[in-house]
Design a protein around this motif. Structure first.
Motif, short mmCIF file in Angstrom:
data_model
loop_
_atom_site.label_atom_id
_atom_site.label_comp_id
_atom_site.label_asym_id
_atom_site.label_seq_id
_atom_site.Cartn_x
_atom_site.Cartn_y
_atom_site.Cartn_z
N THR A 146 0.85 -1.20 0.00
CA THR A 146 0.00 0.00 0.00
C THR A 146 0.88 1.24 0.00
N GLY A 147 0.22 2.41 -0.18
CA GLY A 147 0.95 3.68 -0.17
C GLY A 147 1.46 4.04 -1.55
N ALA A 148 1.98 5.27 -1.66
CA ALA A 148 2.47 5.75 -2.95
C ALA A 148 3.64 6.71 -2.73
N PHE A 149 4.49 6.84 -3.75
CA PHE A 149 5.59 7.81 -3.67
C PHE A 149 5.02 9.22 -3.63
N GLU A 150 5.67 10.08 -2.86
CA GLU A 150 5.34 11.51 -2.86
C GLU A 150 6.62 12.29 -3.14
N GLU A 151 6.47 13.61 -3.35
CA GLU A 151 7.64 14.44 -3.67
C GLU A 151 8.70 14.35 -2.56
N THR A 152 8.27 14.04 -1.34
CA THR A 152 9.20 14.02 -0.20
C THR A 152 9.74 12.62 0.11
N THR A 153 9.35 11.62 -0.65
CA THR A 153 9.82 10.25 -0.38
C THR A 153 11.34 10.18 -0.53
N PRO A 154 12.04 9.58 0.45
CA PRO A 154 13.50 9.47 0.33
C PRO A 154 13.91 8.58 -0.84
N TYR A 155 15.06 8.86 -1.41
CA TYR A 155 15.56 8.07 -2.53
C TYR A 155 16.11 6.73 -2.04
N ALA A 156 15.82 5.66 -2.80
CA ALA A 156 16.37 4.33 -2.49
C ALA A 156 16.48 3.51 -3.77
N PRO A 157 17.25 4.00 -4.76
CA PRO A 157 17.31 3.29 -6.05
C PRO A 157 17.97 1.93 -5.89
N ARG A 158 17.51 0.95 -6.70
CA ARG A 158 18.01 -0.41 -6.52
C ARG A 158 18.52 -1.06 -7.79
N SER A 159 18.41 -0.38 -8.93
CA SER A 159 19.00 -0.93 -10.16
C SER A 159 20.06 0.07 -10.65
N PRO A 160 20.99 -0.39 -11.49
CA PRO A 160 21.96 0.57 -12.04
C PRO A 160 21.25 1.72 -12.76
N TYR A 161 20.17 1.43 -13.49
CA TYR A 161 19.42 2.50 -14.16
C TYR A 161 18.90 3.52 -13.15
N SER A 162 18.16 3.04 -12.14
CA SER A 162 17.55 4.00 -11.21
C SER A 162 18.61 4.72 -10.38
N ALA A 163 19.72 4.03 -10.08
CA ALA A 163 20.79 4.71 -9.35
C ALA A 163 21.41 5.83 -10.19
N SER A 164 21.55 5.57 -11.49
CA SER A 164 22.13 6.62 -12.34
C SER A 164 21.16 7.80 -12.49
N LYS A 165 19.88 7.52 -12.54
CA LYS A 165 18.89 8.62 -12.61
C LYS A 165 18.87 9.37 -11.28
N ALA A 166 18.96 8.65 -10.18
CA ALA A 166 18.97 9.31 -8.86
C ALA A 166 20.18 10.22 -8.74
N ALA A 167 21.34 9.74 -9.20
CA ALA A 167 22.55 10.57 -9.15
C ALA A 167 22.33 11.85 -9.94
N ALA A 168 21.73 11.71 -11.13
CA ALA A 168 21.47 12.89 -11.96
C ALA A 168 20.53 13.86 -11.25
#
Ligand SMILES: NC(=O)c1ccc[n+]([C@@H]2O[C@H](COP(=O)([O-])OP(=O)(O)OC[C@H]3O[C@@H](n4cnc5c(N)ncnc54)[C@H](O)[C@@H]3O)[C@@H](O)[C@H]2O)c1
Length: 354
Positions: A146-168
């Motif tokens: 349950t629940g959904a991401f919000e603008e204030t949700t902390p970052y926790a990327p788990r794939s190389p793709y999402s980690a690279s987007k998070a870094a950007a």
């Protein structure tokens, strides 16, 4: 921002970028400069409908090339940047993250530096300039049931793709706080629609079904994503560019949560109606469960109320309608994907990290 200006779109020969380019040229008065290095994921057919416009210009350019980006800025003098250029396929990022770090992290860094220098030379242009960075909800990691991401949700990327987007994303926000660069960040859920490269879930299932191949469901197929029709995303980005608050983040979503298995079954239903199999059996018979993606996030969902409340944007295309339109588009545009299929991606399994 003035109603007339020049928008530099990076990655405008890709899936979402081309939808943005088509919207900007057809539906607004902006000049559009499309800067794209034309990787395997790009097709210029996706912008062919607007390429004759005198408000459209294409630059074959790599965003990691600082000199080249600086020259593009100096010659076209944009009033805004919509940054979509990226490596985007999670499975490919598992097999080899190199290009993901290079384009998504280093490329974004170079683009930020080029824009910083460009604005330093034009202090008067800074207040109306916008650098809109287009990112993904995958930076937030996996959700509980349950629940959904919000603008204030902390970052926790788990794939190389999402980690690279998070870094950007972090770089973009740092350039706002440190150098006062007028940035806006958007994080969007899964998109679907015309011109999506055949490796992504929805086109992969449509095309594999038509080719008589198996429809590979990773793991148990219960991974849930929030699906948004690409034209709705394009409209959101233009509204955010024009009316978003500098320094803010906007989540963009479709309020259409579906599991991968549900999406695939729906595609089969639509194909059964629009292009029945010659043996009259359902395409669902082609569904096959295969080994899961390593680190596969279980669930994403996006709370996009801020964008709805503050900018009045709404997703207009319900999933059921969007998926019918998408299946019809792939049926009617076989020439587009058959050439990609033979030259760039034959449909084999990616992302096992072998
Ligand atoms: N597809 C989605 O569901 C989704 C969801 C949320 C956010 N996003 C983000 O939206 C953006 C666009 O995604 P997409 O699905 O259209 O991607 P895509 O893979 O279809 O297109 C990416 C485009 O970027 C270009 N590109 C790649 N490296 C480049 C470089 N170094 N220099 C210049 N151009 C380069 C490619 O040639 C291609 O045209 C990405 O930043 C992605 O992270 C995508």
């Amino acid at each position: 921002m003035d109603s007339v200006g020049t928008v530099l779109v990076t990655g405008g020969a890709g899936f979402i970028g081309s939808a943005v380019v088509r919207h900007l040229v057809r539906g607004t008065k902006y000049r559009v400069v499309n800067a794209d290095s034309l990787t395997y994921a790009a097709t210029l057919e996706s912008v062919a409908a607007v390429e004759e416009s005198d408000r459209y210009h294409f630059e074959h350019a790599d965003i990691t090339d600082l000199d080249r980006v600086q020259r593009i800025l100096e010659s076209h003098r944009p009033t805004a940047v919509l940054h979509l250029a990226a490596e985007t396929h999670v499975d490919r990022s598992i097999d080899d993250p190199t290009d993901f770090v290079q384009t998504n992290v280093v490329g974004t860094f170079r683009l930020l530096e080029a824009v910083r220098a460009y604005l330093r030379a034009r202090p008067d242009a800074r207040s109306s300039f916008r650098f809109c960075h287009v990112s993904t909800d995958e930076v937030f990691g996996a959700l509980a049931p349950t629940g959904a991401f919000e603008e204030t949700t902390p970052y926790a990327p788990r794939s190389p793709y999402s980690a690279s987007k998070a870094a950007a994303d972090h770089l973009v926000r740092a350039w706002y706080h440190t150098y006062d660069l007028p940035i806006i960040v958007t994080n969007c859920s899964n998109n679907y629609g015309p011109y999506q490269f055949p490796e992504k879930l929805i086109p992969h299932m449509i095309i594999s079904a038509l080719e008589g191949r198996s429809l590979p469901i990773y793991g148990d197929g219960e991974q849930a994503r929030d699906w948004l029709f690409v034209e709705d995303h394009a409209r959101a980005l233009i509204q955010i560019l024009e009316r978003g608050i500098v320094g803010d983040t906007y989540l963009v979503g479709g309020r259409s949560e579906r599991t991968n298995l549900e999406v695939t079954q729906r595609i089969c239903d639509v194909l059964d109606a629009q292009r029945p199999r010659s043996d009259s059996r359902s395409y669902k018979e082609q569904i096959a469960f295969v080994e899961d993606r390593p680190g596969h996030d279980r669930r994403y969902a996006v709370e996009c109320g801020k964008l709805e409340r503050e900018l009045g944007w709404r997703a207009e295309v319900p999933f059921e309608e969007g998926i019918e339109m998408t299946v019809r588009w792939y049926l009617e545009n076989e020439f587009w994907w058959t050439s990609l299929r033979s030259a760039r991606y034959g449909g084999d399994r990616l992302g096992l990290g072998a």
